[in-house]
Design a protein around this motif. Structure first.
Motif, PDB file in Angstrom:
ATOM      1  N   ILE A 166       6.326  20.696 -11.916  1.00  0.00           N
ATOM      2  CA  ILE A 166       5.311  20.590 -12.967  1.00  0.00           C
ATOM      3  C   ILE A 166       5.171  19.142 -13.438  1.00  0.00           C
ATOM      4  O   ILE A 166       4.068  18.602 -13.562  1.00  0.00           O
ATOM      5  N   ARG A 167       6.301  18.494 -13.689  1.00  0.00           N
ATOM      6  CA  ARG A 167       6.259  17.129 -14.223  1.00  0.00           C
ATOM      7  C   ARG A 167       5.770  16.126 -13.193  1.00  0.00           C
ATOM      8  O   ARG A 167       4.964  15.247 -13.499  1.00  0.00           O
ATOM      9  N   ILE A 168       6.247  16.233 -11.958  1.00  0.00           N
ATOM     10  CA  ILE A 168       5.935  15.231 -10.944  1.00  0.00           C
ATOM     11  C   ILE A 168       4.547  15.421 -10.346  1.00  0.00           C
ATOM     12  O   ILE A 168       3.795  14.461 -10.179  1.00  0.00           O
ATOM     13  N   LYS A 169       4.176  16.669 -10.027  1.00  0.00           N
ATOM     14  CA  LYS A 169       2.919  16.895  -9.318  1.00  0.00           C
ATOM     15  C   LYS A 169       1.731  17.059 -10.250  1.00  0.00           C
ATOM     16  O   LYS A 169       0.606  16.700  -9.896  1.00  0.00           O
ATOM     17  N   TYR A 170       1.947  17.590 -11.447  1.00  0.00           N
ATOM     18  CA  TYR A 170       0.801  17.915 -12.293  1.00  0.00           C
ATOM     19  C   TYR A 170       0.712  17.057 -13.546  1.00  0.00           C
ATOM     20  O   TYR A 170      -0.336  16.492 -13.846  1.00  0.00           O
ATOM     21  N   LEU A 171       1.794  16.938 -14.281  1.00  0.00           N
ATOM     22  CA  LEU A 171       1.743  16.127 -15.491  1.00  0.00           C
ATOM     23  C   LEU A 171       1.457  14.670 -15.150  1.00  0.00           C
ATOM     24  O   LEU A 171       0.632  14.010 -15.783  1.00  0.00           O
ATOM     25  N   ARG A 172       2.108  14.161 -14.095  1.00  0.00           N
ATOM     26  CA  ARG A 172       1.892  12.768 -13.701  1.00  0.00           C
ATOM     27  C   ARG A 172       0.490  12.563 -13.144  1.00  0.00           C
ATOM     28  O   ARG A 172      -0.143  11.531 -13.362  1.00  0.00           O
ATOM     29  N   THR A 173      -0.022  13.566 -12.425  1.00  0.00           N
ATOM     30  CA  THR A 173      -1.331  13.436 -11.791  1.00  0.00           C
ATOM     31  C   THR A 173      -2.472  13.577 -12.787  1.00  0.00           C
ATOM     32  O   THR A 173      -3.423  12.794 -12.785  1.00  0.00           O
ATOM     33  N   PHE A 174      -2.386  14.589 -13.647  1.00  0.00           N
ATOM     34  CA  PHE A 174      -3.500  14.885 -14.549  1.00  0.00           C
ATOM     35  C   PHE A 174      -3.309  14.321 -15.945  1.00  0.00           C
ATOM     36  O   PHE A 174      -4.227  14.349 -16.750  1.00  0.00           O
ATOM     37  N   ASP A 175      -2.114  13.844 -16.256  1.00  0.00           N
ATOM     38  CA  ASP A 175      -1.809  13.225 -17.540  1.00  0.00           C
ATOM     39  C   ASP A 175      -1.710  14.296 -18.633  1.00  0.00           C
ATOM     40  O   ASP A 175      -2.157  15.427 -18.499  1.00  0.00           O
ATOM     41  N   ALA A 176      -1.102  13.899 -19.723  1.00  0.00           N
ATOM     42  CA  ALA A 176      -0.960  14.801 -20.861  1.00  0.00           C
ATOM     43  C   ALA A 176      -2.213  14.732 -21.729  1.00  0.00           C
ATOM     44  O   ALA A 176      -3.122  13.949 -21.490  1.00  0.00           O
ATOM     45  N   VAL A 177      -2.268  15.572 -22.739  1.00  0.00           N
ATOM     46  CA  VAL A 177      -3.402  15.568 -23.660  1.00  0.00           C
ATOM     47  C   VAL A 177      -3.384  14.274 -24.468  1.00  0.00           C
ATOM     48  O   VAL A 177      -2.341  13.853 -24.972  1.00  0.00           O
ATOM     49  N   GLN A 178      -4.538  13.636 -24.596  1.00  0.00           N
ATOM     50  CA  GLN A 178      -4.613  12.384 -25.330  1.00  0.00           C
ATOM     51  C   GLN A 178      -4.370  12.594 -26.819  1.00  0.00           C
ATOM     52  O   GLN A 178      -4.709  13.638 -27.372  1.00  0.00           O
ATOM     53  N   SER A 179      -3.831  11.577 -27.449  1.00  0.00           N
ATOM     54  CA  SER A 179      -3.731  11.596 -28.906  1.00  0.00           C
ATOM     55  C   SER A 179      -5.129  11.383 -29.481  1.00  0.00           C
ATOM     56  O   SER A 179      -6.016  10.844 -28.798  1.00  0.00           O
ATOM     57  N   PRO A 180      -5.381  11.778 -30.729  1.00  0.00           N
ATOM     58  CA  PRO A 180      -6.707  11.565 -31.324  1.00  0.00           C
ATOM     59  C   PRO A 180      -7.149  10.109 -31.290  1.00  0.00           C
ATOM     60  O   PRO A 180      -8.322   9.819 -31.032  1.00  0.00           O
ATOM     61  N   PHE A 181      -6.215   9.172 -31.540  1.00  0.00           N
ATOM     62  CA  PHE A 181      -6.605   7.767 -31.566  1.00  0.00           C
ATOM     63  C   PHE A 181      -6.997   7.276 -30.172  1.00  0.00           C
ATOM     64  O   PHE A 181      -7.969   6.531 -30.018  1.00  0.00           O
ATOM     65  N   ASN A 182      -6.244   7.688 -29.147  1.00  0.00           N
ATOM     66  CA  ASN A 182      -6.588   7.294 -27.782  1.00  0.00           C
ATOM     67  C   ASN A 182      -7.927   7.882 -27.362  1.00  0.00           C
ATOM     68  O   ASN A 182      -8.710   7.235 -26.659  1.00  0.00           O
ATOM     69  N   ALA A 183      -8.191   9.119 -27.787  1.00  0.00           N
ATOM     70  CA  ALA A 183      -9.488   9.721 -27.490  1.00  0.00           C
ATOM     71  C   ALA A 183     -10.611   8.946 -28.166  1.00  0.00           C
ATOM     72  O   ALA A 183     -11.680   8.724 -27.584  1.00  0.00           O
ATOM     73  N   TYR A 184     -10.371   8.504 -29.398  1.00  0.00           N
ATOM     74  CA  TYR A 184     -11.355   7.695 -30.126  1.00  0.00           C
ATOM     75  C   TYR A 184     -11.629   6.383 -29.399  1.00  0.00           C
ATOM     76  O   TYR A 184     -12.788   5.973 -29.235  1.00  0.00           O
ATOM     77  N   LEU A 185     -10.568   5.719 -28.925  1.00  0.00           N
ATOM     78  CA  LEU A 185     -10.754   4.461 -28.207  1.00  0.00           C
ATOM     79  C   LEU A 185     -11.556   4.675 -26.918  1.00  0.00           C
ATOM     80  O   LEU A 185     -12.389   3.835 -26.545  1.00  0.00           O
ATOM     81  N   SER A 186     -11.315   5.799 -26.249  1.00  0.00           N
ATOM     82  CA  SER A 186     -12.065   6.095 -25.029  1.00  0.00           C
ATOM     83  C   SER A 186     -13.545   6.269 -25.337  1.00  0.00           C
ATOM     84  O   SER A 186     -14.417   5.782 -24.598  1.00  0.00           O
ATOM     85  N   LEU A 187     -13.850   6.955 -26.425  1.00  0.00           N
ATOM     86  CA  LEU A 187     -15.240   7.166 -26.803  1.00  0.00           C
ATOM     87  C   LEU A 187     -15.918   5.850 -27.183  1.00  0.00           C
ATOM     88  O   LEU A 187     -17.080   5.613 -26.841  1.00  0.00           O
ATOM     89  N   VAL A 188     -15.195   4.995 -27.898  1.00  0.00           N
ATOM     90  CA  VAL A 188     -15.754   3.688 -28.251  1.00  0.00           C
ATOM     91  C   VAL A 188     -16.029   2.871 -26.988  1.00  0.00           C
ATOM     92  O   VAL A 188     -17.068   2.212 -26.864  1.00  0.00           O
ATOM     93  N   GLY A 189     -15.102   2.925 -26.049  1.00  0.00           N
ATOM     94  CA  GLY A 189     -15.274   2.171 -24.815  1.00  0.00           C
ATOM     95  C   GLY A 189     -16.466   2.633 -23.995  1.00  0.00           C
ATOM     96  O   GLY A 189     -17.108   1.834 -23.305  1.00  0.00           O
ATOM     97  N   LEU A 190     -16.793   3.914 -24.071  1.00  0.00           N
ATOM     98  CA  LEU A 190     -17.921   4.442 -23.306  1.00  0.00           C
ATOM     99  C   LEU A 190     -19.246   3.832 -23.739  1.00  0.00           C
ATOM    100  O   LEU A 190     -20.201   3.771 -22.961  1.00  0.00           O
ATOM    101  N   GLU A 191     -19.314   3.349 -24.978  1.00  0.00           N
ATOM    102  CA  GLU A 191     -20.568   2.810 -25.493  1.00  0.00           C
ATOM    103  C   GLU A 191     -21.005   1.551 -24.743  1.00  0.00           C
ATOM    104  O   GLU A 191     -22.194   1.278 -24.615  1.00  0.00           O
ATOM    105  N   THR A 192     -20.047   0.780 -24.257  1.00  0.00           N
ATOM    106  CA  THR A 192     -20.384  -0.459 -23.540  1.00  0.00           C
ATOM    107  C   THR A 192     -20.072  -0.367 -22.049  1.00  0.00           C
ATOM    108  O   THR A 192     -20.098  -1.390 -21.354  1.00  0.00           O
TER     109      THR A 192
END
Length: 209
Positions: free
Chosen positions: A45-71
């Motif tokens: 689970i950790r090596i094949k899936y968690l590493r490949t698909f990543d964990a759920v983003q924190s709210p702040f990281n999700a916010y930064l991703s949305l801001v980055g999409l604007e430009t």
């Protein structure tokens, strides 16, 4: 030894040998059951899936991703223009034997570029150089603006040797068939001045030889 939890035939995902935990270059092949025993399930689970698909983003990281999409369109547009110039420059650079970039005009797919990629084919390219892994390592170590990171699409320009990073777990036969040789270098072009990036590659290649 394979744990009794995973008898052969019933759980092939645990008993079959996997590239992700093996090393083709040294001939060491393992299954999750062989390598981790009772911990095979959670390790898979950790090596094949968690590493490949990543964990759920924190709210702040999700916010930064949305801001980055604007430009994003403006950033990618500049990166594509820079990648095209760098690819064209590398075709005549000393010690470069091949450049892989569909926007150059001599690839089998070039006739499709104008139809499907009217704004350019992207900021990723690769090239082969004289010699082998040692030459590649000297070039990578000699760059000053490029970061040695296996990501792509960053605002920074990135450089890697795919045979030892992104494709290190792929069997040699399949890796070579895909064109991922020991003398291959991959670039992800960022937002730095393109003339500075070209000068950096030139000095690194010259110093390596």
């Amino acid at each position: 030894m394979i744990s009794n939890r995973w008898p052969n035939g019933r759980f092939p995902q645990f008993t079959a040998r996997q590239q992700v935990i093996s090393d083709d270059r040294t001939g060491e092949w393992h299954s999750f059951a062989e390598k981790f025993g009772k911990a095979a399930f959670i390790k898979r689970i950790r090596i094949k899936y968690l590493r490949t698909f990543d964990a759920v983003q924190s709210p702040f990281n999700a916010y930064l991703s949305l801001v980055g999409l604007e430009t994003l369109p403006q950033r990618v547009s500049q990166q594509v223009v820079s990648a095209q110039r760098i690819a064209e420059h590398l075709t005549s650079a000393p010690h470069v034997t091949k450049v892989n970039y569909s926007g150059l005009g001599y690839t089998p797919q070039y006739e499709l570029v104008g139809k499907y990629f009217p704004r350019g084919v992207g900021q990723i390219l690769s090239f082969q150089v004289d010699g082998g892994a040692d030459s590649v390592r000297r070039i990578i170590d000699g760059t000053r603006l490029f970061s040695y990171v296996p990501n792509i699409g960053d605002a920074r320009s990135l450089i890697v040797d795919p045979a030892h990073i992104t494709h290190r777990e792929v069997p040699a036969e399949a890796r070579i068939a895909a064109g991922v040789s020991d003398n291959l270098i991959r670039l992800s072009i960022g937002l730095e001045d393109v003339n500075d990036l070209i000068a950096d590659l030139d000095q690194a290649i010259a110093a390596a030889y």
